[in-house]
Design a protein around this motif. Structure first.
Motif, mmCIF file in Angstrom:
data_model
loop_
_atom_site.group_PDB
_atom_site.id
_atom_site.type_symbol
_atom_site.label_atom_id
_atom_site.label_comp_id
_atom_site.label_asym_id
_atom_site.label_seq_id
_atom_site.Cartn_x
_atom_site.Cartn_y
_atom_site.Cartn_z
ATOM 1 N N UNK A 1 -69.710 16.996 -20.475
ATOM 2 C CA UNK A 1 -69.994 16.170 -19.298
ATOM 3 C C UNK A 1 -69.351 16.804 -18.069
ATOM 4 N N UNK A 2 -70.008 16.662 -16.966
ATOM 5 C CA UNK A 2 -69.489 17.211 -15.718
ATOM 6 C C UNK A 2 -68.104 16.647 -15.407
ATOM 7 N N UNK A 3 -67.884 15.394 -15.709
ATOM 8 C CA UNK A 3 -66.609 14.736 -15.406
ATOM 9 C C UNK A 3 -65.454 15.294 -16.246
ATOM 10 N N UNK A 4 -65.746 15.939 -17.369
ATOM 11 C CA UNK A 4 -64.705 16.493 -18.230
ATOM 12 C C UNK A 4 -64.128 17.798 -17.694
ATOM 13 N N UNK A 5 -64.794 18.398 -16.734
ATOM 14 C CA UNK A 5 -64.387 19.705 -16.210
ATOM 15 C C UNK A 5 -63.813 19.513 -14.810
ATOM 16 N N UNK A 6 -62.530 19.898 -14.636
ATOM 17 C CA UNK A 6 -61.876 19.717 -13.338
ATOM 18 C C UNK A 6 -62.406 20.678 -12.285
ATOM 19 N N UNK A 7 -62.373 21.967 -12.572
ATOM 20 C CA UNK A 7 -62.804 22.979 -11.608
ATOM 21 C C UNK A 7 -63.769 23.922 -12.325
ATOM 22 N N UNK A 8 -65.028 23.883 -11.958
ATOM 23 C CA UNK A 8 -66.082 24.563 -12.708
ATOM 24 C C UNK A 8 -65.933 26.081 -12.697
ATOM 25 N N UNK A 9 -65.605 26.674 -11.569
ATOM 26 C CA UNK A 9 -65.503 28.139 -11.467
ATOM 27 C C UNK A 9 -64.498 28.721 -12.449
ATOM 28 N N UNK A 10 -63.226 28.283 -12.395
ATOM 29 C CA UNK A 10 -62.251 28.803 -13.359
ATOM 30 C C UNK A 10 -62.605 28.465 -14.811
ATOM 31 N N UNK A 11 -63.202 27.304 -15.025
ATOM 32 C CA UNK A 11 -63.577 26.914 -16.382
ATOM 33 C C UNK A 11 -64.646 27.874 -16.929
#
Length: 161
Positions: free
Chosen positions: A51-61
């Motif tokens: 889920x989008x909400x589970x990821x704090x910062x998409x780039x580093x993830x």
């Protein structure tokens, strides 16, 4: 649960915007024999399963996911090479006679194709010749010469000379 339910329009747009920078990153850190697009697409599949909400910062993830995938691929490659090394025979146990395949591979490609079509597939010489771009008579002569050459090479090898 569909991607639309897990990701909003803003998150999907951010994924689109990050594709090219993530691909460049994958090209730098990935193995030379692994396509950067493969790493990125696998990373995107893993990211989009969450889920989008589970990821704090998409780039580093995404970058961390690509690093993990590249590391896994490197480990798999190392394990593959270790297995191949273990499967190789010791030099002292390898056969010392030359391979008939090597003799066959020294023939021109068209002649090898003729031999295969006639000897293995059972095709007529004229039909096989037409398939490889030779007349029937030229195919017969080429096959005769190839058979004679292979017979000579095999008889020389078997006599030990």
């Amino acid at each position: 649960m569909s991607v639309d339910e897990r990701w909003g329009p803003a998150g999907l747009q951010q994924l689109r915007d990050l594709y090219e920078p993530t691909r460049r990153f994958a090209a730098v850190i990935g193995r030379w024999d692994v396509e950067p697009d493969d790493l990125v697409q696998e990373a995107y599949a893993k990211v989009m399963a969450r889920r989008e909400a589970e990821i704090d910062d998409l780039g580093p993830y995404l970058r961390r996911t690509v690093v993990n995938l590249a590391t896994d691929e490197r480990r798999r490659g190392k394990r593959r090479s270790e297995v191949v090394q273990q499967m190789r025979p010791d030099p002292g146990t390898a056969d010392s006679y030359p391979s008939e395949l090597a003799d066959l591979m020294r023939l021109p490609e068209r002649v090898r194709a003729l031999l295969y079509l006639v000897e293995v597939d059972g095709m007529s010489t004229s039909d096989a010749g037409a398939l490889v771009g030779m007349s029937g008579s030229a195919a017969r002569v080429a096959l005769m010469r190839a058979r004679r050459r292979l017979k000579l090479e095999l008889s020389v090898e078997s006599s030990g000379d």
